[in-house]
Structures are given as structure tokens and as C-alpha cells.
Design an enzyme around this catalytic site. Structure first.
Site, PDB file in Angstrom:
ATOM      1  N   LYS A   1       3.398 -17.517  40.308  1.00  0.00           N
ATOM      2  CA  LYS A   1       4.036 -16.772  39.223  1.00  0.00           C
ATOM      3  C   LYS A   1       3.001 -16.318  38.194  1.00  0.00           C
ATOM      4  O   LYS A   1       2.981 -15.151  37.810  1.00  0.00           O
ATOM      5  CB  LYS A   1       5.075 -17.659  38.522  1.00  0.00           C
ATOM      6  CG  LYS A   1       5.596 -17.072  37.221  1.00  0.00           C
ATOM      7  CD  LYS A   1       6.578 -17.979  36.530  1.00  0.00           C
ATOM      8  CE  LYS A   1       5.983 -18.938  35.544  1.00  0.00           C
ATOM      9  NZ  LYS A   1       5.556 -18.360  34.261  1.00  0.00           N
ATOM     10  N   ASN A   2       2.135 -17.236  37.775  1.00  0.00           N
ATOM     11  CA  ASN A   2       1.213 -16.916  36.678  1.00  0.00           C
ATOM     12  C   ASN A   2       0.121 -15.939  37.089  1.00  0.00           C
ATOM     13  O   ASN A   2      -0.554 -15.379  36.230  1.00  0.00           O
ATOM     14  CB  ASN A   2       0.603 -18.195  36.099  1.00  0.00           C
ATOM     15  CG  ASN A   2       1.615 -18.947  35.238  1.00  0.00           C
ATOM     16  OD1 ASN A   2       2.722 -18.456  35.005  1.00  0.00           O
ATOM     17  ND2 ASN A   2       1.235 -20.128  34.785  1.00  0.00           N
TER      18      ASN A   2
ATOM     19  N   CYS B   1       8.753 -19.794  26.534  1.00  0.00           N
ATOM     20  CA  CYS B   1       9.174 -21.193  26.455  1.00  0.00           C
ATOM     21  C   CYS B   1       9.060 -21.684  25.016  1.00  0.00           C
ATOM     22  O   CYS B   1       8.141 -21.298  24.299  1.00  0.00           O
ATOM     23  CB  CYS B   1       8.276 -22.068  27.322  1.00  0.00           C
ATOM     24  SG  CYS B   1       8.564 -21.888  29.063  1.00  0.00           S
TER      25      CYS B   1
ATOM     26  N   ARG C   1       2.440 -21.173  19.969  1.00  0.00           N
ATOM     27  CA  ARG C   1       1.907 -20.201  20.925  1.00  0.00           C
ATOM     28  C   ARG C   1       1.593 -18.846  20.306  1.00  0.00           C
ATOM     29  O   ARG C   1       2.162 -17.823  20.686  1.00  0.00           O
ATOM     30  CB  ARG C   1       2.872 -20.038  22.104  1.00  0.00           C
ATOM     31  CG  ARG C   1       3.194 -21.342  22.776  1.00  0.00           C
ATOM     32  CD  ARG C   1       3.983 -21.137  24.044  1.00  0.00           C
ATOM     33  NE  ARG C   1       3.113 -20.939  25.177  1.00  0.00           N
ATOM     34  CZ  ARG C   1       3.549 -20.704  26.409  1.00  0.00           C
ATOM     35  NH1 ARG C   1       4.828 -20.615  26.648  1.00  0.00           N
ATOM     36  NH2 ARG C   1       2.707 -20.544  27.399  1.00  0.00           N
TER      37      ARG C   1
ATOM     38  N   ASP D   1       0.980 -27.574  32.935  1.00  0.00           N
ATOM     39  CA  ASP D   1       2.205 -27.183  33.654  1.00  0.00           C
ATOM     40  C   ASP D   1       2.648 -28.227  34.680  1.00  0.00           C
ATOM     41  O   ASP D   1       3.682 -28.042  35.325  1.00  0.00           O
ATOM     42  CB  ASP D   1       2.002 -25.828  34.352  1.00  0.00           C
ATOM     43  CG  ASP D   1       1.977 -24.680  33.354  1.00  0.00           C
ATOM     44  OD1 ASP D   1       2.251 -24.907  32.166  1.00  0.00           O
ATOM     45  OD2 ASP D   1       1.682 -23.544  33.782  1.00  0.00           O
TER      46      ASP D   1
ATOM     47  N   ARG E   1      13.325 -19.041  36.578  1.00  0.00           N
ATOM     48  CA  ARG E   1      12.215 -18.216  36.084  1.00  0.00           C
ATOM     49  C   ARG E   1      10.959 -18.447  36.909  1.00  0.00           C
ATOM     50  O   ARG E   1      10.165 -17.516  37.074  1.00  0.00           O
ATOM     51  CB  ARG E   1      11.891 -18.595  34.624  1.00  0.00           C
ATOM     52  CG  ARG E   1      12.879 -18.078  33.612  1.00  0.00           C
ATOM     53  CD  ARG E   1      12.377 -18.341  32.218  1.00  0.00           C
ATOM     54  NE  ARG E   1      10.989 -17.901  32.087  1.00  0.00           N
ATOM     55  CZ  ARG E   1      10.136 -18.355  31.189  1.00  0.00           C
ATOM     56  NH1 ARG E   1      10.505 -19.262  30.320  1.00  0.00           N
ATOM     57  NH2 ARG E   1       8.901 -17.898  31.150  1.00  0.00           N
TER      58      ARG E   1
HETATM   59  C1  UD1 Z   1      -0.753 -19.683  30.513  1.00  0.00           C
HETATM   60  C2  UD1 Z   1       0.337 -19.956  31.524  1.00  0.00           C
HETATM   61  C3  UD1 Z   1       1.080 -21.236  31.181  1.00  0.00           C
HETATM   62  C4  UD1 Z   1       0.087 -22.391  31.035  1.00  0.00           C
HETATM   63  C5  UD1 Z   1      -1.025 -22.022  30.064  1.00  0.00           C
HETATM   64  C6  UD1 Z   1      -2.102 -23.079  29.965  1.00  0.00           C
HETATM   65  C7  UD1 Z   1       1.081 -17.762  32.238  1.00  0.00           C
HETATM   66  C8  UD1 Z   1       2.172 -16.778  32.259  1.00  0.00           C
HETATM   67  N1  UD1 Z   1       1.293 -18.855  31.511  1.00  0.00           N
HETATM   68  O1  UD1 Z   1      -0.121 -19.496  29.266  1.00  0.00           O
HETATM   69  O2  UD1 Z   1       2.030 -21.514  32.220  1.00  0.00           O
HETATM   70  O3  UD1 Z   1       0.787 -23.514  30.542  1.00  0.00           O
HETATM   71  O4  UD1 Z   1      -1.657 -20.796  30.468  1.00  0.00           O
HETATM   72  O5  UD1 Z   1      -2.642 -23.323  31.216  1.00  0.00           O
HETATM   73  O6  UD1 Z   1       0.038 -17.608  32.862  1.00  0.00           O
HETATM   74  N2  UD1 Z   1      -3.359 -20.025  21.744  1.00  0.00           N
HETATM   75  C9  UD1 Z   1      -3.554 -19.681  20.425  1.00  0.00           C
HETATM   76  N3  UD1 Z   1      -3.806 -18.374  20.146  1.00  0.00           N
HETATM   77  C10 UD1 Z   1      -3.869 -17.406  21.098  1.00  0.00           C
HETATM   78  C11 UD1 Z   1      -3.679 -17.767  22.440  1.00  0.00           C
HETATM   79  C12 UD1 Z   1      -3.431 -19.092  22.724  1.00  0.00           C
HETATM   80  O7  UD1 Z   1      -3.490 -20.530  19.536  1.00  0.00           O
HETATM   81  O8  UD1 Z   1      -4.103 -16.244  20.763  1.00  0.00           O
HETATM   82  C13 UD1 Z   1      -3.106 -21.452  22.068  1.00  0.00           C
HETATM   83  C14 UD1 Z   1      -1.740 -21.698  22.666  1.00  0.00           C
HETATM   84  O9  UD1 Z   1      -0.761 -21.843  21.659  1.00  0.00           O
HETATM   85  C15 UD1 Z   1      -1.990 -22.969  23.437  1.00  0.00           C
HETATM   86  C16 UD1 Z   1      -3.419 -22.808  23.941  1.00  0.00           C
HETATM   87  O10 UD1 Z   1      -3.999 -21.822  23.100  1.00  0.00           O
HETATM   88  O11 UD1 Z   1      -1.908 -24.084  22.590  1.00  0.00           O
HETATM   89  C17 UD1 Z   1      -3.573 -22.367  25.388  1.00  0.00           C
HETATM   90  O12 UD1 Z   1      -2.760 -21.241  25.602  1.00  0.00           O
HETATM   91  P1  UD1 Z   1      -3.075 -20.140  26.722  1.00  0.00           P
HETATM   92  O13 UD1 Z   1      -4.121 -20.659  27.641  1.00  0.00           O
HETATM   93  O14 UD1 Z   1      -3.291 -18.840  26.052  1.00  0.00           O
HETATM   94  O15 UD1 Z   1      -1.706 -20.111  27.522  1.00  0.00           O
HETATM   95  P2  UD1 Z   1      -0.929 -18.847  28.049  1.00  0.00           P
HETATM   96  O16 UD1 Z   1      -1.872 -17.829  28.565  1.00  0.00           O
HETATM   97  O17 UD1 Z   1       0.095 -18.452  27.054  1.00  0.00           O
END
Ligand code: UD1
Length: 426
Positions: free
Chosen positions: A22-23, A123, A128, A313, A405
Site C-alpha cells: 500500500k505505502n 490516521c 503528523r 506499522d 484501507r
Molecule cells: C509513512 C507511512 C506510514 C508509516 C510512516 C513511518 C505511508 C502512506 N505512510 O507515513 O504507514 O507509519 O511512514 O514509517 O507511506 N513529521 C513531522 N513533520 C513532517 C513530516 C513528518 O513532524 O513534515 C513526523 C511525523 O509526525 C512522524 C515522523 O515525522 O512523527 C515520521 O513521519 P513520516 O516518516 O513522514 O511518516 P509518513 O510519511 O506520514
């Protein structure tokens, strides 16, 4: 509303086909916006999130054709053609359901020079935010305006290569920077890039589309911008979170299952823990095999971390396993705040868990008891299904739209290997 009913106590045996990730699929679909020529994706999983992304892309004028696979073990084929982009606006209604839809911002901006995208929902696991994505685009010369819950990004003369240094690792922000850089003028260096296998998959697809990218899988990615990208075909990588979830299912329910199509090297951190807990994990020519023969799993401590660390995850699923383990385990969640929403639901089934900030202490019990529980997010919901496989009696999981999902035909896959699981509507 549909629910899932599980009667516990049946060991699993046979084969489970692993779907496309999915990701990876969601970002690969967004990458189709970067070219006017068609992108053909194979092994696409059948998921509500994939349908939501298709709907969002269609609203920009992308023509999408899906050929459903008649083979249970093979994903669908999706052809996406963004010949002309008729709109570069993603409404709150479209984006709130799924955070990954924010990933359309970079390719829309790179291709069209302007885009307006709602801030994401997704979620309910912590704040986030998306400031890393926006900072990366600004570094590449975009002007970013935030108003009324929307991001408006413009880059009149096009994006320019830049050095982007992330203060911490973000999967989504690395993907945003990498996609934007493919069509930027000059070279982009992404420092402290995420190393997740899904980033490599996206990068390889972009390379097949004509992008010039080096360093995939390392923490420094370099992208040399090109004038335009072209048509390509790409197979979506196997879902390592689905793989890990079914591997944990075997550890919790007992039995012997081959996960066909799995890539065991993408979940080495989990496999090491499963072996520690008493399971046998072997790579096979078709994927991997997990065996758990009698006896309680042993407790282990777990700390989530960016790849190659233990994936957040899979934290909820491992907690279900630790809930019935022999001994006490300490689980630390270092990626997302508020990602213990499954704990009160697992407690309804008799799990003994104490939470203190980002740390959960799980005292394993001999047996969980079936109960009515509620899914709270995507990965939490599947931990309740796993707990149900191990519990005495009947477990009914509500709000399973969270499961739909991200898990392709979950109850069918589990019932084929002997679980007593069914979807019931009322
Ligand atoms: C992706 C995955 C999700 C997985 C996560 C971490 C998808 C669709 N989702 O989510 O399933 O749990 O990677 O492996 O691929 N953060 C900030 N600011 C930002 C961006 C991120 O503070 O601009 C923080 C987030 O709140 C979180 C951490 O960084 O605490 C990691 O998030 P991130 O790696 O960006 O996760 P996603 O890409 O949203």
C-alpha cells in the site's frame, strides 16, 4: 456496518499470498502526475486507500484503467495517464480521509508550476505535521502560502535543485523532495533521507520513467533534474507490513505458513524478534515460511525506529503477540505519539498493558479472552484481529473500514489457512 468475527484457537497452515505494498502503490500512483505519458503499475493491491487515491487523481484529469486480476495471488494492473492536468486542486474532503493524498502536492507543483492541496487528515495517530515537505519545496524555490487549511504552492519559473537537509527522517517528506527534484533545474541533494524499501521502489519507478537518481536506500539521495519524464511500467513491491502481520499471526496462533511473494530482507528487524520469541523463519524460493510449534512465545523488548529499525506499522501487531508471551516486554514507540490506541481494546480481551508516555509495558498472560472491540486506526485494527486468533472464544471487531484501507482481502487470506474468521454485516 460490517464487523469481523473471529473464533480463536485454530493454528494456521498453508500459503498466504502477499499483496503489493500500500505505502508504495499510493506514491507510485501520484508519480503518474509527473508525465503526460502513461504509467502502468502491476501488482496493485485491492484496497480502499488505492481507490481513494485513484479518485483523487481522476479529479485532476488523470485517466485511469484498472484490469482486475483473476488470480488471487496477483495484484491488479492500473494504467494511469496524466496527458493533461485539468485541475491542480485537492479538496479537504478528498485529502482528509487519507494522509498519503498529500503526496500529490510535489508532482502537481513540479509539473504545473502551481497546486493547492488541503492539509492532510489520515490516521488519528498524533499531530503528523507536514512542515518538512513544505520546507523542502521552499528550498527548491517554491512559494508556499498557508490559509484556511490549504497549502498553495507556486513555482513560476519551475523548481530549482537544492540541498535539502532533513532534521529527522520522514518517509513522506523524502518522497516529496525526490519527486519534486526529478523535474527541477539542476541537482538536488537530500540529506538524512529515509531509507525505507518503499522509497527505493518509488525511486526505481521514477528511474524507469527517465529520472536520474542516485543513492536510493542510503541516507543521501541525489537527483539530477531532467526536462521531462516518460512512459514506464513498474511492478509494486511486496507489502512488508502485510507480510509482517501474517508472520505475527502464525507466531500468535501457531502453525506453519508460507508467505508467497514476500521479501524477507525488507523485514529483517521483525524476523529477528520472531525468532527470539520462538518462531522459525526461513527464506524460501517463493517468499518466506514461518513456523511456531506449540509453547508460548517468549517476551522481547521492542523499539520502533526508521528503517532498517523496527517499523512503527508493526508495533500494534507485536503488542498482541507480547500480550500472550511468557514474560514482560517493554515496547517503545519512537515515531508517532499517541499510537497506543489499541491498548484499551486489547485490555478488553485481558491484555495487561501499562502505558507511560511513549512506553508500554506488557505483562504476558496465558490466554486472552474473546470480546467485542473497536478498530481505531489501520494497524491497531489488525492487532485486534491477531489477538482474536489467539483468544478463547469469540472476538468481534467493529469499525473495520480501517482494515479495508490497508489489508487486501484479509479475512479471505486468513480463512484459507484455517482461521475461523468471517465478515458479518448487520
Ligand atoms: C509513512 C507511512 C506510514 C508509516 C510512516 C513511518 C505511508 C502512506 N505512510 O507515513 O504507514 O507509519 O511512514 O514509517 O507511506 N513529521 C513531522 N513533520 C513532517 C513530516 C513528518 O513532524 O513534515 C513526523 C511525523 O509526525 C512522524 C515522523 O515525522 O512523527 C515520521 O513521519 P513520516 O516518516 O513522514 O511518516 P509518513 O510519511 O506520514
Amino acid at each position: 456496518m460490517d464487523r469481523i468475527r473471529i473464533r480463536g484457537g485454530h493454528p494456521l497452515s498453508g500459503e498466504i499470498p502477499i499483496s503489493g505494498a500500500k505505502n508504495a502503490a499510493l506514491k507510485l500512483m501520484a508519480a503518474a502526475l509527473l508525465t503526460a505519458e502513461p504509467l502502468t503499475l502491476t501488482n496493485v493491491p485491492r484496497l480502499a486507500d488505492v481507490r481513494a487515491m485513484a479518485e483523487l487523481l481522476a479529479s485532476f484529469g488523470v485517466k485511469i484503467q484498472v484490469t482486475l486480476s483473476g488470480n488471487f495471488g496477483e495484484g491488479d494492473t492500473m494504467r494511469l495517464e496524466a496527458a493533461t492536468i485539468t485541475s491542480a486542486f485537492a479538496s479537504y474532503d478528498m485529502v482528509r480521509k487519507m494522509r498519503a493524498s498529500f503526496q500529490v502536492l510535489a508532482p502537481l507543483l513540479a509539473r504545473e508550476g502551481a497546486a493547492k492541496v488541503s492539509l492532510p487528515g489520515g490516521c488519528a495517530i498524533g499531530a503528523r505535521p507536514v512542515e518538512l515537505h513544505l520546507n523542502a519545496l521552499e528550498a527548491m524555490g517554491a512559494q508556499i502560502d498557508l490559509a484556511e487549511g490549504y497549502v498553495t504552492a507556486t513555482a513560476k519559473g519551475g523548481l530549482k535543485g537544492a540541498e535539502i537537509v532533513f532534521p529527522f527522517v520522514s518517509v513522506g517528506a523524502t518522497e516529496t523532495a525526490m519527486m519534486a527534484a526529478t523535474l527541477a533545474k539542476g541537482t538536488t541533494k537530500i540529506v538524512n533521507a529515509a531509507r525505507e524499501p518503499e522509497i527505493i521502489d518509488l525511486g526505481n519507478c521514477l528511474i524507469a520513467m527517465g529520472a536520474e537518481i542516485w543513492g536510493l536506500g542510503s541516507s543521501e539521495i541525489t537527483v539530477q533534474g531532467v526536462e521531462k519524464l516518460h512512459s514506464a511500467a513498474h511492478r509494486v513491491m511486496p507489502d512488508r507490513i502485510e507480510t509482517g502481520t501474517y508472520a505475527i499471526a502464525v507466531a500468535i496462533a501457531g502453525g506453519d505458513v508460507e508467505l508467497v511473494g514476500a521479501a524477507p530482507d525488507t523485514i529483517a528487524s521483525l524476523n529477528a524478534l520472531l525468532v527470539k520469541s520462538g518462531a522459525t523463519v526461513t527464506a524460501t524460493p517463493r517468499g518466506m515460511k514461518v513456523q511456531m510449534n506449540g509453547g508460548r512465545p517468549k517476551a522481547s523488548d521492542i523499539t520502533t525506529a526508521p528503517y532498517p529499525g523496527f517499523p512503527t506499522d508493526l508495533q500494534a501487531q507485536m503488542m498482541a503477540l507480547m500480550a500472550v508471551a511468557d514474560g514482560t516486554s517493554v515496547i517503545r514507540e519512537k515515531i508517532f505519539e499517541n499510537r497506543f490506541m489499541h491498548v484499551p481494546e486489547l485490555a478488553r480481551m485481558g491484555a495487561q498493558v501499562r502505558i507511560d508516555g511513549d512506553t508500554a509495558t506488557v505483562r504476558g498472560v496465558e490466554k486472552l479472552k474473546g470480546a467485542q472491540v473497536m478498530a481505531t486506526d489501520l494497524r491497531a485494527s489488525v492487532s485486534l484481529v491477531l489477538a482474536g486468533l489467539a483468544a478463547e472464544g469469540e472476538t468481534v471487531v467493529g469499525r473495520i473500514y480501517h482494515l479495508d484501507r490497508g489489508f487486501d482481502r484479509l479475512e479471505e487470506k486468513l480463512s484459507r489457512v484455517g482461521a475461523d474468521i468471517a465478515r458479518v454485516s448487520e
